[in-house]
Design a protein around this motif. Sequence first.
Motif, short mmCIF file in Angstrom:
data_model
loop_
_atom_site.label_atom_id
_atom_site.label_comp_id
_atom_site.label_asym_id
_atom_site.label_seq_id
_atom_site.Cartn_x
_atom_site.Cartn_y
_atom_site.Cartn_z
N UNK A 26 0.96 -1.25 0.05
CA UNK A 26 -0.03 -0.07 0.12
C UNK A 26 0.83 1.25 0.00
N UNK A 27 2.18 1.23 0.24
CA UNK A 27 3.04 2.26 0.33
C UNK A 27 2.87 3.36 -0.84
N UNK A 28 3.10 2.76 -2.25
CA UNK A 28 2.93 3.62 -3.16
C UNK A 28 1.66 4.25 -3.76
N UNK A 29 0.63 3.56 -3.64
CA UNK A 29 -0.77 4.04 -3.78
C UNK A 29 -1.27 4.93 -2.67
N UNK A 30 -0.77 4.71 -1.42
CA UNK A 30 -1.08 5.50 -0.19
C UNK A 30 -0.55 6.84 -0.49
N UNK A 31 0.77 6.89 -0.96
CA UNK A 31 1.37 8.20 -0.98
C UNK A 31 1.09 9.00 -2.30
N UNK A 32 0.56 7.98 -3.38
CA UNK A 32 0.34 8.68 -4.69
C UNK A 32 -1.20 9.65 -4.33
N UNK A 33 -1.93 8.90 -3.45
CA UNK A 33 -3.25 9.70 -3.08
C UNK A 33 -3.10 10.58 -2.41
N UNK A 34 -1.99 10.43 -1.21
CA UNK A 34 -1.76 11.90 -0.52
C UNK A 34 -1.25 12.98 -1.17
N UNK A 35 -0.26 12.55 -2.34
CA UNK A 35 0.26 13.51 -3.18
C UNK A 35 -0.72 14.47 -3.76
N UNK A 36 -1.94 13.95 -3.81
CA UNK A 36 -2.99 14.82 -4.59
C UNK A 36 -3.57 15.86 -3.56
N UNK A 37 -3.49 15.91 -2.49
CA UNK A 37 -3.87 16.69 -1.59
C UNK A 37 -2.60 17.41 -0.82
N UNK A 38 -1.61 16.88 -0.62
CA UNK A 38 -0.65 17.39 -0.01
C UNK A 38 0.76 17.64 -0.96
N UNK A 39 1.63 18.66 -0.33
CA UNK A 39 2.75 19.01 -1.23
C UNK A 39 3.79 17.98 -1.01
N UNK A 40 4.76 17.75 -1.98
CA UNK A 40 5.78 16.63 -1.77
C UNK A 40 6.59 16.85 -0.29
N UNK A 41 6.86 18.12 0.05
CA UNK A 41 7.32 18.16 1.50
C UNK A 41 6.37 17.62 2.69
N UNK A 42 5.01 18.07 2.48
CA UNK A 42 4.27 17.58 3.35
C UNK A 42 4.21 16.02 3.42
N UNK A 43 3.99 15.39 1.92
CA UNK A 43 4.15 13.69 2.20
C UNK A 43 5.32 13.38 2.73
N UNK A 44 6.42 13.84 2.63
CA UNK A 44 7.67 13.33 3.20
C UNK A 44 7.67 13.56 4.90
N UNK A 45 6.97 14.77 5.31
CA UNK A 45 6.84 14.91 6.52
C UNK A 45 6.01 13.82 7.27
N UNK A 46 4.70 13.54 6.56
CA UNK A 46 3.85 12.46 7.05
C UNK A 46 4.75 11.26 7.17
N UNK A 47 5.14 10.80 5.95
CA UNK A 47 6.07 9.55 6.07
C UNK A 47 7.08 9.37 7.10
N UNK A 48 7.93 10.55 7.40
CA UNK A 48 8.93 10.65 8.45
C UNK A 48 8.08 10.18 9.80
N UNK A 49 6.74 10.77 10.11
CA UNK A 49 6.20 10.66 11.18
C UNK A 49 5.69 9.35 11.52
N UNK A 50 5.11 8.58 10.43
CA UNK A 50 4.53 7.37 10.44
C UNK A 50 5.81 6.48 10.63
N UNK A 51 7.01 6.85 9.90
CA UNK A 51 8.10 5.68 10.37
C UNK A 51 8.46 5.76 11.86
#
Length: 96
Positions: A26-51
């Motif tokens: 689910x990583x790639x499709x999840x981040x693809x969907x998030x990228x439709x609403x968030x900036x690349x920097x915001x996606x990276x911040x969310x990913x870092x927090x989830x890790x």
Amino acid sequence: MSLPPFLSSVVNWLRAGYPNGVPEADYVPLFAILARRLSNDEVAEVAHELVASGTLPTDDIDIGVVITRLTDELPREEDVQRVRDRLVSVGWPVAD
């Protein structure tokens, strides 16, 4: 570093949607969907927090690979639909 309130709400929502962690498929499709609403920097911040919280069992290198794959590879439609269905079930506003 603390996340802005909006990104914290995204992270909390994802934790609720994936209480057992995000499956690797689910990583790639999840981040693809998030990228439709968030900036690349915001996606990276969310990913870092989830890790950091253990929701996304990867490391910084894996996050970089996923983000690179997002820019070079479209997720399969069945993967996007599976993730979209899960996100909708917990109230995420997913548009086509």
